[in-house]
Design an enzyme around this catalytic site. Sequence first.
Site, PDB file in Angstrom:
ATOM      1  N   ASP A 174       0.760  -1.187   0.009  1.00 13.43           N
ATOM      2  CA  ASP A 174       0.207  -0.267   0.075  1.00 13.43           C
ATOM      3  C   ASP A 174       0.690   1.356   0.160  1.00 13.43           C
ATOM      4  O   ASP A 174       1.866   1.391   0.767  1.00 13.43           O
ATOM      5  CB  ASP A 174      -0.838   0.077   1.181  1.00 13.43           C
ATOM      6  CG  ASP A 174      -1.703  -0.949   1.278  1.00 13.43           C
ATOM      7  OD1 ASP A 174      -2.762  -0.958   2.092  1.00 13.43           O
ATOM      8  OD2 ASP A 174      -1.494  -1.992   0.701  1.00 13.43           O
ATOM      9  N   HIS A 176      -0.946   4.494  -0.394  1.00 12.00           N
ATOM     10  CA  HIS A 176      -2.049   5.396   0.047  1.00 12.00           C
ATOM     11  C   HIS A 176      -1.574   6.824  -0.148  1.00 12.00           C
ATOM     12  O   HIS A 176      -1.507   7.665   0.828  1.00 12.00           O
ATOM     13  CB  HIS A 176      -2.355   5.392   1.479  1.00 12.00           C
ATOM     14  CG  HIS A 176      -3.240   3.942   1.617  1.00 12.00           C
ATOM     15  ND1 HIS A 176      -4.527   4.059   1.143  1.00 12.00           N
ATOM     16  CD2 HIS A 176      -3.090   2.724   2.531  1.00 12.00           C
ATOM     17  CE1 HIS A 176      -5.229   3.017   1.611  1.00 12.00           C
ATOM     18  NE2 HIS A 176      -4.303   1.969   2.318  1.00 12.00           N
ATOM     19  N   ASP A 203      -4.259  -0.260  -3.455  1.00  9.71           N
ATOM     20  CA  ASP A 203      -4.244   0.759  -2.591  1.00  9.71           C
ATOM     21  C   ASP A 203      -3.195   1.983  -2.888  1.00  9.71           C
ATOM     22  O   ASP A 203      -2.327   2.308  -1.995  1.00  9.71           O
ATOM     23  CB  ASP A 203      -4.107   0.456  -1.004  1.00  9.71           C
ATOM     24  CG  ASP A 203      -5.369  -0.118  -0.666  1.00  9.71           C
ATOM     25  OD1 ASP A 203      -5.720  -0.531   0.642  1.00  9.71           O
ATOM     26  OD2 ASP A 203      -6.149  -0.428  -1.291  1.00  9.71           O
ATOM     27  N   ASP A 206      -5.951   7.254  -1.710  1.00  8.90           N
ATOM     28  CA  ASP A 206      -6.892   7.672  -0.573  1.00  8.90           C
ATOM     29  C   ASP A 206      -5.820   7.835   0.807  1.00  8.90           C
ATOM     30  O   ASP A 206      -4.980   7.328   0.688  1.00  8.90           O
ATOM     31  CB  ASP A 206      -7.774   6.508  -0.056  1.00  8.90           C
ATOM     32  CG  ASP A 206      -9.196   6.535  -0.985  1.00  8.90           C
ATOM     33  OD1 ASP A 206      -9.553   5.421  -1.231  1.00  8.90           O
ATOM     34  OD2 ASP A 206      -9.329   7.695  -1.417  1.00  8.90           O
ATOM     35  N   ARG A 207      -6.211   9.023   1.294  1.00 15.22           N
ATOM     36  CA  ARG A 207      -5.597   8.931   2.666  1.00 15.22           C
ATOM     37  C   ARG A 207      -4.392  10.037   2.667  1.00 15.22           C
ATOM     38  O   ARG A 207      -4.518  11.254   3.144  1.00 15.22           O
ATOM     39  CB  ARG A 207      -5.148   8.016   3.665  1.00 15.22           C
ATOM     40  CG  ARG A 207      -6.268   6.965   4.028  1.00 15.22           C
ATOM     41  CD  ARG A 207      -5.631   6.010   5.124  1.00 15.22           C
ATOM     42  NE  ARG A 207      -6.710   4.987   5.283  1.00 15.22           N
ATOM     43  CZ  ARG A 207      -7.689   5.013   6.197  1.00 15.22           C
ATOM     44  NH1 ARG A 207      -8.008   6.207   6.976  1.00 15.22           N
ATOM     45  NH2 ARG A 207      -8.572   3.904   6.304  1.00 15.22           N
ATOM     46  N   ASN A 235      -8.516  -2.677  -2.403  1.00 14.24           N
ATOM     47  CA  ASN A 235      -9.770  -2.416  -2.149  1.00 14.24           C
ATOM     48  C   ASN A 235     -10.096  -0.723  -2.275  1.00 14.24           C
ATOM     49  O   ASN A 235     -11.244  -0.208  -2.364  1.00 14.24           O
ATOM     50  CB  ASN A 235     -10.517  -2.831  -0.921  1.00 14.24           C
ATOM     51  CG  ASN A 235      -9.438  -2.250   0.531  1.00 14.24           C
ATOM     52  OD1 ASN A 235      -8.192  -2.161   0.451  1.00 14.24           O
ATOM     53  ND2 ASN A 235     -10.141  -1.641   1.549  1.00 14.24           N
ATOM     54  N   HIS A 236      -9.264  -0.080  -2.159  1.00 19.08           N
ATOM     55  CA  HIS A 236      -9.145   1.437  -2.552  1.00 19.08           C
ATOM     56  C   HIS A 236      -9.196   2.018  -3.771  1.00 19.08           C
ATOM     57  O   HIS A 236      -9.529   3.190  -4.015  1.00 19.08           O
ATOM     58  CB  HIS A 236      -8.114   2.263  -1.534  1.00 19.08           C
ATOM     59  CG  HIS A 236      -8.500   2.376  -0.179  1.00 19.08           C
ATOM     60  ND1 HIS A 236      -9.010   3.685   0.297  1.00 19.08           N
ATOM     61  CD2 HIS A 236      -8.330   1.483   0.746  1.00 19.08           C
ATOM     62  CE1 HIS A 236      -9.239   3.198   1.745  1.00 19.08           C
ATOM     63  NE2 HIS A 236      -8.953   2.251   1.901  1.00 19.08           N
ATOM     64  N   HIS A 287      -4.063  -8.259  -3.048  1.00 18.37           N
ATOM     65  CA  HIS A 287      -4.073  -7.118  -2.093  1.00 18.37           C
ATOM     66  C   HIS A 287      -4.373  -7.580  -0.959  1.00 18.37           C
ATOM     67  O   HIS A 287      -3.719  -7.320   0.342  1.00 18.37           O
ATOM     68  CB  HIS A 287      -4.874  -5.822  -2.591  1.00 18.37           C
ATOM     69  CG  HIS A 287      -5.240  -4.949  -1.858  1.00 18.37           C
ATOM     70  ND1 HIS A 287      -4.036  -4.098  -1.586  1.00 18.37           N
ATOM     71  CD2 HIS A 287      -6.133  -4.483  -0.884  1.00 18.37           C
ATOM     72  CE1 HIS A 287      -4.549  -3.178  -0.508  1.00 18.37           C
ATOM     73  NE2 HIS A 287      -5.854  -3.508  -0.076  1.00 18.37           N
ATOM     74  N   ARG A 352     -13.921  -5.381   8.936  1.00 20.16           N
ATOM     75  CA  ARG A 352     -13.840  -4.500   7.606  1.00 20.16           C
ATOM     76  C   ARG A 352     -15.188  -4.327   7.093  1.00 20.16           C
ATOM     77  O   ARG A 352     -15.616  -3.437   6.150  1.00 20.16           O
ATOM     78  CB  ARG A 352     -12.983  -5.183   6.656  1.00 20.16           C
ATOM     79  CG  ARG A 352     -11.527  -5.543   7.162  1.00 20.16           C
ATOM     80  CD  ARG A 352     -10.724  -4.396   6.854  1.00 20.16           C
ATOM     81  NE  ARG A 352      -9.309  -4.917   6.974  1.00 20.16           N
ATOM     82  CZ  ARG A 352      -8.311  -4.328   6.620  1.00 20.16           C
ATOM     83  NH1 ARG A 352      -8.527  -3.079   6.148  1.00 20.16           N
ATOM     84  NH2 ARG A 352      -7.101  -4.685   6.722  1.00 20.16           N
ATOM     85  N   HIS A 379      -2.547  -4.465   2.629  1.00 21.31           N
ATOM     86  CA  HIS A 379      -4.026  -4.470   3.044  1.00 21.31           C
ATOM     87  C   HIS A 379      -3.875  -4.081   4.655  1.00 21.31           C
ATOM     88  O   HIS A 379      -4.774  -3.389   5.017  1.00 21.31           O
ATOM     89  CB  HIS A 379      -4.777  -5.404   3.038  1.00 21.31           C
ATOM     90  CG  HIS A 379      -6.381  -5.160   3.305  1.00 21.31           C
ATOM     91  ND1 HIS A 379      -6.961  -4.173   2.684  1.00 21.31           N
ATOM     92  CD2 HIS A 379      -7.265  -6.043   3.698  1.00 21.31           C
ATOM     93  CE1 HIS A 379      -8.118  -4.509   3.084  1.00 21.31           C
ATOM     94  NE2 HIS A 379      -8.583  -5.182   3.613  1.00 21.31           N
ATOM     95  N   GLU A 566     -33.488  18.660  -1.911  1.00 22.02           N
ATOM     96  CA  GLU A 566     -32.550  17.338  -1.825  1.00 22.02           C
ATOM     97  C   GLU A 566     -32.098  17.124  -0.258  1.00 22.02           C
ATOM     98  O   GLU A 566     -31.913  16.035   0.234  1.00 22.02           O
ATOM     99  CB  GLU A 566     -31.574  17.403  -2.767  1.00 22.02           C
ATOM    100  CG  GLU A 566     -31.996  17.223  -4.274  1.00 22.02           C
ATOM    101  CD  GLU A 566     -30.759  17.463  -5.177  1.00 22.02           C
ATOM    102  OE1 GLU A 566     -29.875  18.484  -5.130  1.00 22.02           O
ATOM    103  OE2 GLU A 566     -30.779  16.681  -6.354  1.00 22.02           O
ATOM    104  N   ASN A 597     -27.916  32.487   0.878  1.00 24.67           N
ATOM    105  CA  ASN A 597     -28.434  33.814  -0.092  1.00 24.67           C
ATOM    106  C   ASN A 597     -29.722  33.414  -0.403  1.00 24.67           C
ATOM    107  O   ASN A 597     -30.302  33.937  -1.458  1.00 24.67           O
ATOM    108  CB  ASN A 597     -27.435  33.554  -1.098  1.00 24.67           C
ATOM    109  CG  ASN A 597     -27.056  32.311  -1.670  1.00 24.67           C
ATOM    110  OD1 ASN A 597     -27.788  31.386  -1.461  1.00 24.67           O
ATOM    111  ND2 ASN A 597     -26.159  32.250  -2.529  1.00 24.67           N
ATOM    112  N   ASP A 599     -31.298  31.074  -2.169  1.00 22.84           N
ATOM    113  CA  ASP A 599     -31.442  30.896  -3.511  1.00 22.84           C
ATOM    114  C   ASP A 599     -32.018  29.493  -3.695  1.00 22.84           C
ATOM    115  O   ASP A 599     -32.032  28.962  -4.787  1.00 22.84           O
ATOM    116  CB  ASP A 599     -30.621  31.148  -4.406  1.00 22.84           C
ATOM    117  CG  ASP A 599     -29.319  30.053  -3.941  1.00 22.84           C
ATOM    118  OD1 ASP A 599     -28.142  30.246  -4.742  1.00 22.84           O
ATOM    119  OD2 ASP A 599     -29.377  29.456  -2.978  1.00 22.84           O
ATOM    120  N   GLU A 606     -19.788  24.091   3.326  1.00 22.24           N
ATOM    121  CA  GLU A 606     -19.800  25.090   4.255  1.00 22.24           C
ATOM    122  C   GLU A 606     -20.707  24.490   5.464  1.00 22.24           C
ATOM    123  O   GLU A 606     -20.172  24.736   6.504  1.00 22.24           O
ATOM    124  CB  GLU A 606     -20.479  26.335   3.781  1.00 22.24           C
ATOM    125  CG  GLU A 606     -19.740  27.442   3.248  1.00 22.24           C
ATOM    126  CD  GLU A 606     -20.291  28.750   2.854  1.00 22.24           C
ATOM    127  OE1 GLU A 606     -19.926  29.532   2.038  1.00 22.24           O
ATOM    128  OE2 GLU A 606     -21.605  29.113   3.681  1.00 22.24           O
TER     129      GLU A 606
END
Lengths: 625, 154
Positions: A174, A176, A203, A206-207, A235-236, A287, A352, A379, A566, A597, A599, A606
Amino acid sequence: MRINCSNRTSLKGRSMKAAILIQRWYRRYVAHLEMRRRYTWNIFQSIEYAGEQDQLQLSSFFSFMLDNVTQMNGNGPDLISHLLDSVVDPLTEEVRQLKYEQIVVSESYSGPRLSFPLSVTDTNALLSAFKEEQTLHGKYVLQLLYETKKFLKQMPNVIYLSTSYAKEITICGDLHGSLDDLLLIFYKNGLPSAENPYIFNGDFVDRGKKSTEIIIILFAFLLLYPDHMHLNRGNHEDHIMNLRYGFTKEVMQKYKTHGREILQLLQDVFSLLPLATVIDNKVLIVHGGISDKTDLDFLSTVERHKVVPFLDSFVSLEPPEPPREELEWQQVVDILWSDPKNQNGCSLNSFRGGGCYFGPDVTQALLQKHDLCLLIRSHECKQEGYELCHNGQVITIFSASNYYEEGSNRGAYIKLGPELVPRFFQYQVSRSTRKLTLHQRVRVAEGSALRALKEKLYAQRSELMAAFQQYDIDNTGRISTSEWAQVVESVLRLDLPWRTLRPRLARLSADGNVEYGSCFEDISPGEPIPPVTPNLAETLYRYRTDLEIIFNIIDKDHSGQISIEEFRQTWKLFTSHLGVAVNDQTIDDMARSIDFNKDGSIDFNEFLEAFRVVHKLDVKEQQQG
Amino acid sequence: MADKYSADTIITETQKRISNAFDVFDHESNKTVDVREIGTIIRSLGCFPSEADLHDIIAELEEEEPTGFVRYEKFLPTMTKILLERKFRPITEDLLLQAFEVLDQQKKGHLEPEELTKYLTQEGEPFTQEEMDEMLSAAVDPDKNVILYKDFFH
């Protein structure tokens, strides 16, 4: 015991006694540090695996939504259609290629300009550029991904390699998103070439913050040396994981114009990555791991790009599910998610949320079935960068040093020659030039782990307080250490040495009891939160990550905005799935208040920021520093 | 709340502390730890045994046929006794300071790295090179290149 006793005691005798004393004291000091280092490690691991369980929760939420889809038709968010929407590409391959060629790169762009087919000039240019923190232009990323996709389509699921063409093959685990580690490996071990073949075992992303740079480099070498560079899927390498663990965000931040298209192409590329590599018909490299159902022959026949772990498994199957597709999905998930365990047998990997725990007997059986002698997998993060188990038949190799925190672990890679005896090489990237002492390293890692743990406590504050108060009938604000540990363990469901951790998390009163309110003392909300009740705020804080993922799915064009409607519908659905009672009025008020605002749409980034927390002690340090 | 002063409570609390510390090193979650970690566990529970003391304890804890692992069932009673009898008491700061002063024969008020290394790697229960290097990296003042041992103590 006094050292300076009678005059008859020789000087030598006294100095020996003094030496023993210092040695005894020092060894105790080191043991204390080692204990802290160990439980810091446990904390990081527990939290990481708990996060993966959250992933399972989220998937179950999606399937819950699917079950309720009829109620939502016309009224609910377009979430379902977004999820079901596999990337339908209206453009043909030729049109797509032309489109990328026609993208204009401005004169002011000073980064590498790739030309296909790639040459060593291109890979060198990429490496130099990334060392100088430059970003590759979106046009070239798209072209690179497009070529990679074309290339991977003709690869089988399982790749068979031989050591006879080169002296040794290097196997990395990995990464990452840690570019520093990849560059360090290349520095120590040389760049990929015909004489220096590499396998990267999944992998890549990510991270870490440089996932984009890593895959660009890896794919570039893949195209340049197709016979000497091999990538296994991890898996990532999966778009839902990327939404949760940071890769999607990284791409969107670095590529404002082309980000969305890059992500779509990446989805295809990831699904086309091979699943396994076999060296000399003797060494299997995957992996995650295996299960008692793993069969390499069956695996070779799977249509791998159609099998997507997790979400789409729920979505793409129409009941009754064709048994073959279910089995295919199972085989792939096992390869990508399983972990070895020390006891015999094969059980579901509940930690997992996917794959199995496989014991030495399962390993033995599989190796025998296919006449193999060794399984190499990744992994799992290991302190020394690698670890052997199952009587040396399984090796875990992990190449991201300092994975949890500065100083938490080394990275490593394996070199394998024709005799198939692995040699291990370790390293550790260091941010500072001066070597930290053991004490400093432990302190930094521990601080980080404890901050993460305190946030977990904060996220479950009301539940914890309610449980504490059950033991505190007289309302003194104090309970015994035993009671405190019991409550925390049962609410947080993290298997950690709570008694040992207590001094770092909560204060004792004069009578030796725990002041349970003190666990929440040095965390506070980062910004003034929208007008919501504390309970609602806490729920929002706890599910921030899940909400972020859901919003990102709704927000197909990655604008950062979704409509109020939504938002309301999603939140309603989510809380009803969780079984949390929230009345409509509260949601309406909250929705209205965050539509700054007026709309009709909210900037959900935010909104989520409002539910971040800060650690008061950090703030104090910043103010003083 | 339970009566904090009853003997039973003290024993239970002690045993829970032991269990917690043991679990940190029980990697396979099967109530065994590697025998080489016993020293660390005992010390992290607040005891200051010498290497010789540890040797004796480990001999007691090992199986008839040594497996390299120590089981919790054996560890718990031994460790409980050690804690309740307050064996291997902590070394106080005064005592530690005196020890450094003994080694500082010329009464310089500090120790040279070579001096300390000589004592700690040759006398008593000698440090390994690794232990010595680690201690020096933490103890040596980087500017003056000596060990200002008086500064360790408040």
